[in-house]
Design a protein around this motif. Structure first.
Motif, short mmCIF file in Angstrom:
data_model
loop_
_atom_site.label_atom_id
_atom_site.label_comp_id
_atom_site.label_asym_id
_atom_site.label_seq_id
_atom_site.Cartn_x
_atom_site.Cartn_y
_atom_site.Cartn_z
N SER A 105 43.95 49.92 50.43
CA SER A 105 42.68 50.34 51.02
C SER A 105 42.13 49.29 51.99
O SER A 105 41.28 49.61 52.82
CB SER A 105 41.65 50.63 49.92
N SER A 144 52.32 56.47 32.03
CA SER A 144 51.10 55.65 31.88
C SER A 144 51.40 54.17 31.97
O SER A 144 50.51 53.37 32.27
CB SER A 144 50.40 55.97 30.56
N ASP A 149 50.39 53.01 35.34
CA ASP A 149 49.05 53.36 35.84
C ASP A 149 48.35 52.17 36.50
O ASP A 149 47.71 52.31 37.55
CB ASP A 149 48.17 53.90 34.71
N HIS A 150 48.44 50.99 35.88
CA HIS A 150 47.75 49.82 36.42
C HIS A 150 48.38 49.39 37.75
O HIS A 150 47.67 49.02 38.69
CB HIS A 150 47.80 48.68 35.42
N LEU A 161 37.37 45.33 35.71
CA LEU A 161 38.07 46.54 36.14
C LEU A 161 37.69 47.64 35.16
O LEU A 161 37.08 47.36 34.13
CB LEU A 161 39.58 46.30 36.16
N ASP A 162 38.08 48.86 35.47
CA ASP A 162 37.63 49.97 34.62
C ASP A 162 38.51 50.19 33.39
O ASP A 162 38.34 51.16 32.67
CB ASP A 162 37.52 51.27 35.43
N HIS A 163 39.48 49.31 33.15
CA HIS A 163 40.29 49.42 31.94
C HIS A 163 40.87 48.06 31.59
O HIS A 163 41.04 47.19 32.44
CB HIS A 163 41.42 50.44 32.12
N GLU A 217 47.24 51.86 40.44
CA GLU A 217 45.86 51.57 40.84
C GLU A 217 45.81 50.34 41.73
O GLU A 217 45.11 50.31 42.75
CB GLU A 217 44.98 51.36 39.60
N GLY A 218 46.55 49.30 41.35
CA GLY A 218 46.54 48.07 42.12
C GLY A 218 47.08 48.26 43.52
O GLY A 218 46.49 47.78 44.50
N ASN A 232 47.20 51.02 45.25
CA ASN A 232 46.27 51.85 46.03
C ASN A 232 45.04 51.05 46.46
O ASN A 232 44.55 51.20 47.59
CB ASN A 232 45.86 53.08 45.23
N LEU A 233 44.53 50.19 45.58
CA LEU A 233 43.39 49.35 45.94
C LEU A 233 43.75 48.38 47.06
O LEU A 233 43.00 48.21 48.02
CB LEU A 233 42.89 48.59 44.72
#
Length: 286
Positions: free
Chosen positions: A68, A54, A57-58, A119-121, A61-62, A64-65
């Motif tokens: 994109s 965990s 995790d951030h 952000l979502d967290h 996410e970063g 992968n974003l």
């Protein structure tokens, strides 16, 4: 940090094929980092001792974003092994390239928009905590979830005084007044865009590393590029060719450098105190 041993017990866990060699490499001051050479290719392994997956995790996410819309190392997998969190990325050889192209890449990143800031967290397990609650208002987000969060941290450590407090209060008022009539669109930000987190691959393509993403005002990333240097004029020309700068952006640079200097005061103390005050003084001379 004591270097840990990545031995054969790790090989099955990593699931990267036949491992030929694992060598320690530079990877920051909070993780162990390794180049893993296998019959399937080379990989970059980060290990966070005495933590779990965990922790990454951030970053996952970063990356992968960013991938994109722009370019960053691709995430292979993260996990936990023997009480240590790990993250496997594709390995990138460094090279050189065009600053103009790097500017265009960052502009592409900022062209990914969202309907809210945040952000979502939240990021609470970092030395510089960040509150990312979704907000419709940039001034509210920046003042309450960025500036004031670090203001409290430096106060607790004794790096605050009446002069800095007075300047910051003036800056907060200025920010609220300005953005009342100048709304901005939330952009995907790298979040820590100094020159060590941007570069080029061996085939001369621009690439971004070690993100700390959220959706915010793109002028924050730009301000960070100007804080410690390392980006040429061609970088800003390339950026402007894709996503033109807003009028008066240079005058607002100190507003956002103030945040990053607060972060450095929080991490390193009074070494950055005078720089923080200078940034605050420039901020209110708008």
């Amino acid at each position: 940090m004591v270097e840990m041993l990545i031995d054969k017990d790790w090989y099955q866990e990593l699931k990267l094929g036949n491992v030929k060699n694992i060598a320690s490499v530079s990877g920051g001051d909070i993780n162990e980092a390794f180049k893993v050479e296998t019959d399937q290719g080379d990989y970059f392994l980060k290990v966070q001792p005495n933590n779990d997956a965990s922790f990454f995790d951030h970053e996952v996410e970063g990356l992968n974003l960013i991938n994109s819309v722009a370019t960053a190392p691709k995430v292979i997998r993260s996990g936990t092994f023997n009480g240590n969190g790990y993250l496997i990325l594709e390995y990138k050889e460094f090279g050189n390239g065009s600053q103009y192209d790097l500017g265009k890449l960052v502009a592409k990143l900022h062209s990914k928009h969202n309907d809210k800031f945040g952000l979502d967290h939240n990021i609470l397990n970092a030395k510089n905590p960040k509150i990312n609650d979704w907000s419709d208002d940039w001034a509210d987000f920046y003042v309450h979830q960025r500036l004031e969060v670090l203001e409290k941290e430096v106060q607790k450590k004794g790096y605050w005084n009446d002069y800095r407090n007075n300047l910051l209060e003036q800056l907060k008022t200025l920010i609220f007044e300005y953005y009342r009539d100048h709304p901005v669109e939330p952009s995907l930000l790298h979040g820590d865009l100094w020159n060590g987190n941007a570069g080029f691959t061996s085939d001369h393509q621009p690439i971004l590393f070690d993100p700390d993403v959220f959706f915010g005002n793109r002028e924050m990333d730009i301000a960070m590029t100007l804080l410690f240097g390392g980006f040429s004029q061609e970088f800003y020309q390339g950026y402007d060719s894709v996503y033109p700068f807003a009028d008066g952006w240079k005058k607002r640079v100190p507003w956002y450098q103030t945040y990053y200097l607060l972060a450095h005061v929080n991490l390193f103390g009074e070494t950055y105190g005078s720089s923080l005050e200078n940034s605050l003084e420039q901020s209110i001379d708008f």
